[in-house]
Scaffold this motif. Structure first.
Motif, short mmCIF file in Angstrom:
data_model
loop_
_atom_site.label_atom_id
_atom_site.label_comp_id
_atom_site.label_asym_id
_atom_site.label_seq_id
_atom_site.Cartn_x
_atom_site.Cartn_y
_atom_site.Cartn_z
N UNK A 415 14.43 36.75 4.99
CA UNK A 415 12.98 36.87 5.19
C UNK A 415 12.56 36.50 6.61
N UNK A 416 13.51 36.07 7.44
CA UNK A 416 13.19 35.54 8.76
C UNK A 416 13.71 36.45 9.86
N UNK A 417 13.17 36.25 11.06
CA UNK A 417 13.54 37.05 12.23
C UNK A 417 14.51 36.25 13.09
N UNK A 418 15.75 36.69 13.12
CA UNK A 418 16.77 36.02 13.93
C UNK A 418 17.91 37.00 14.15
N UNK A 419 18.85 36.65 15.01
CA UNK A 419 19.94 37.57 15.35
C UNK A 419 21.28 36.86 15.23
N UNK A 442 19.22 29.17 15.91
CA UNK A 442 18.88 28.16 14.90
C UNK A 442 17.48 27.62 15.14
N UNK A 443 17.13 27.42 16.40
CA UNK A 443 15.78 26.94 16.72
C UNK A 443 14.72 27.94 16.28
N UNK A 444 15.00 29.24 16.44
CA UNK A 444 14.06 30.27 15.99
C UNK A 444 13.87 30.21 14.48
N UNK A 445 14.96 30.01 13.76
CA UNK A 445 14.88 29.94 12.29
C UNK A 445 14.10 28.70 11.87
#
Length: 546
Positions: A415-419, A442-445
């Protein structure tokens, strides 16, 4: 024995039809279809599954004893799609447990089968090096056998060092060198038997088992609901214990058909990425110490930033290392109050992180000495990484785009935006780069989880599902599940016997495969390169030896 079925599981046709003539019967494990094959057809079946069906990842090998037989299970997956799974079950006679080795097909099976031989006494024909792996060669008996006498005395005799290589074209002047098991650069009690040709490494044989603590057997004595969860933290003391807890939780919840509330999934996801940062900061800090002796800056920075994360997790869990925060069906308790203060502490850490990561890059990845020591050393190509079952940053730094958070979604990740971070360098420098970049992801999540939790309606903050006080899964139910831990795929196999404790509990630690692959990366390089390569793997011996 697992439940027999007359037809393949949905989507399993390609996996089973290609080996139909070799299938004795089919079974159903909770995570994947399973087939039973003859012990003298292992290599033929596995080779077909690998080359024709694309099951190129031997994730785990589990051996166990029944009243009438021994059994080896090869848990196969695809690196391109880990949800394409198949369990290949190989029973053997109880009085003569012997089958073909899978090592000629999957190189990673070599160490797994050595463990099965060591602990259960199963013999594997065509195995390249069938000897004990966790216990001394002189150990009497096989400790996981039902007939094993735990009270019998053991004598470990002294043996002279024996050269690893007897090959004449290496030359008569090779030197035998012991590295560890009590050396800082071995990151714990790991012993490397090294053969040197001048200053170059001619051969490396990792010797493990110095911290084997019977973790799997202790879990087999604990109840699903309450007594197993404290153990996973101890497999990885680098700070990633929450991810280890999640590996057990995911497996047991699938086994018992427990649905985790969405709110608890967001908390788990946030905790998991904080734990990943804890682990990666330790890896980067100790790597600087290994390679350039950088204690005063980078090593201290790594521990400074770990302390900030540990403060956050201490506020949440009450612990700084052995968290024991997850519970089957959710988490132990809600976020600490006042909630806004807790969120502000996380936000302060996230706001400062980009500046700090720039400092790490200035001191490490832009450092000429680091580059000289790590670029084009410890090289691991994608096919070799897959052959040894490598996962996590070690595999992704070799260009293997494999991450269970995305490829076999769990928690709130989808459900989250990350790569997913990958690098095609395949060397020590690439592994360092991948970990630093993964901290950014990880910080973005974590940021997205904080934003969600801030706005979550108070009436819908359900932290645990309604889990029965005592869990007793159906007898002979089997499952293998895994999560993307900080070091790679951390998997758990469980077989139930109808009681409240597992009949078999098997831990698949990512570092086990990475240490096995060390010889491929180190041979032909110099002694300092060996130290740099070992450090780049970020191994934790607790999950290697268990």
């Amino acid at each position: 024995m697992s439940q027999s079925v007359s037809t393949p599981a949905t989507g399993a046709g390609d996996r089973i039809e290609s080996i139909r003539e070799h299938v004795v019967r089919e079974e159903r494990h909770e995570n994947a279809p399973a087939v039973v094959i003859r012990a003298d057809e292992v290599q033929q079946v596995l080779s077909t599954l690998k080359t024709e069906v694309g099951l190129d990842h031997c994730a785990c090998v589990t051996a166990q004893e029944y009243a009438d037989r021994f059994e080896t299970i090869y848990h196969l997956r695809s690196y391109d799609d880990p949800t394409r799974e198949l369990s290949v079950v190989v029973p053997t006679a109880h009085d003569d447990p012997r089958s073909e080795s899978a090592a000629p097909v999957y190189r990673t099976a070599e160490w797994h089968e050595r463990e099965a031989y060591d602990l259960l006494g199963i013999e594997y024909d065509d195995h390249p090096d069938l000897r004990r792996i966790l216990l001394p060669e002189t150990w009497q008996g096989h400790p996981l056998r039902r007939e094993y006498d735990q009270s019998q005395p053991q004598i470990v005799t002294f043996r002279e060092q024996q050269k690893l290589l007897e090959d004449e074209h290496v030359g008569p002047d090779t030197m035998h060198l012991n590295v560890g098991p009590h050396h800082p650069s071995t990151h714990g009690v790991l012993h490397l038997t090294v053969e040197l040709d001048g200053e170059q490494v001619a051969a490396v044989d990792p010797d493990i088992g110095y911290i084997h603590r019977c973790e799997e057997q202790m879990c087999q004595q604990g109840t699903y609901r309450h007594q197993i969860m404290p153990y996973p933290d101890r497999w990885d003391w680098g700070g990633a214990g929450l991810l280890n807890e999640w590996a057990y939780a995911r497996t047991a919840e699938a086994l018992a058909d427990i649905e985790v509330p969405e709110y608890a999934q967001v908390i788990r996801t946030m905790c998991g990425e904080l734990a990943r940062i804890l682990s990666h900061m330790l890896a980067v800090a100790t790597y600087a110490l290994d390679v350039v002796g950088e204690f005063t800056a980078v090593f201290m920075w790594g521990f400074r930033d770990r302390e900030l994360v540990q403060d956050i997790l201490e506020d949440l869990t009450g612990q700084r290392l052995m968290f024991n925060y997850l519970r089957l069906g959710g988490v132990a308790w809600d976020l600490p109050k006042p909630r806004e203060t807790f969120f502000e502490n996380i936000q302060d850490f996230l706001d400062e992180l980009p500046r700090k990561l720039a400092e790490y890059h200035n001191m490490l990845t832009n450092n000429e000495i680091i580059q000289l020591r790590t670029v084009d050393t410890g090289h691991l190509d994608p096919e070799t990484a897959k052959a040894y079952g490598c996962t996590g940053p070690v595999a992704r730094a070799a260009g293997v785009d494999y991450d269970l958070r995305r490829d076999d979604p769990y928690g709130y990740y989808d459900e989250l935006d990350w790569s997913v971070v990958t690098d095609d360098g395949g060397d020590n420098f690439a592994r360092l780069q991948v970990r630093l970049r993964e901290v950014e992801e990880s910080a973005k999540i974590i940021q997205q989880c904080v934003d969600l939790l801030r706005e979550w309606p108070e009436s819908d903050r359900e932290i645990q599902a309604n889990v029965p006080r005592t869990l007793r899964p159906e007898p002979d139910t089997e499952i293998y599940r895994a999560v993307e831990a900080a070091k790679g795929e951390l998997g758990i196999y469980i077989r139930s016997d109808g009681t409240e404790t597992p009949a078999r509990f098997k831990i698949r630690g990512p570092s086990f495969s990475h240490v096995q692959a060390l010889s491929e990366m180190a041979e032909g390089e110099y002694i300092p390169d060996l130290v740099a390569t070992l450090g780049s793997l970020d191994t934790i011996m607790g999950e290697v030896d268990r």
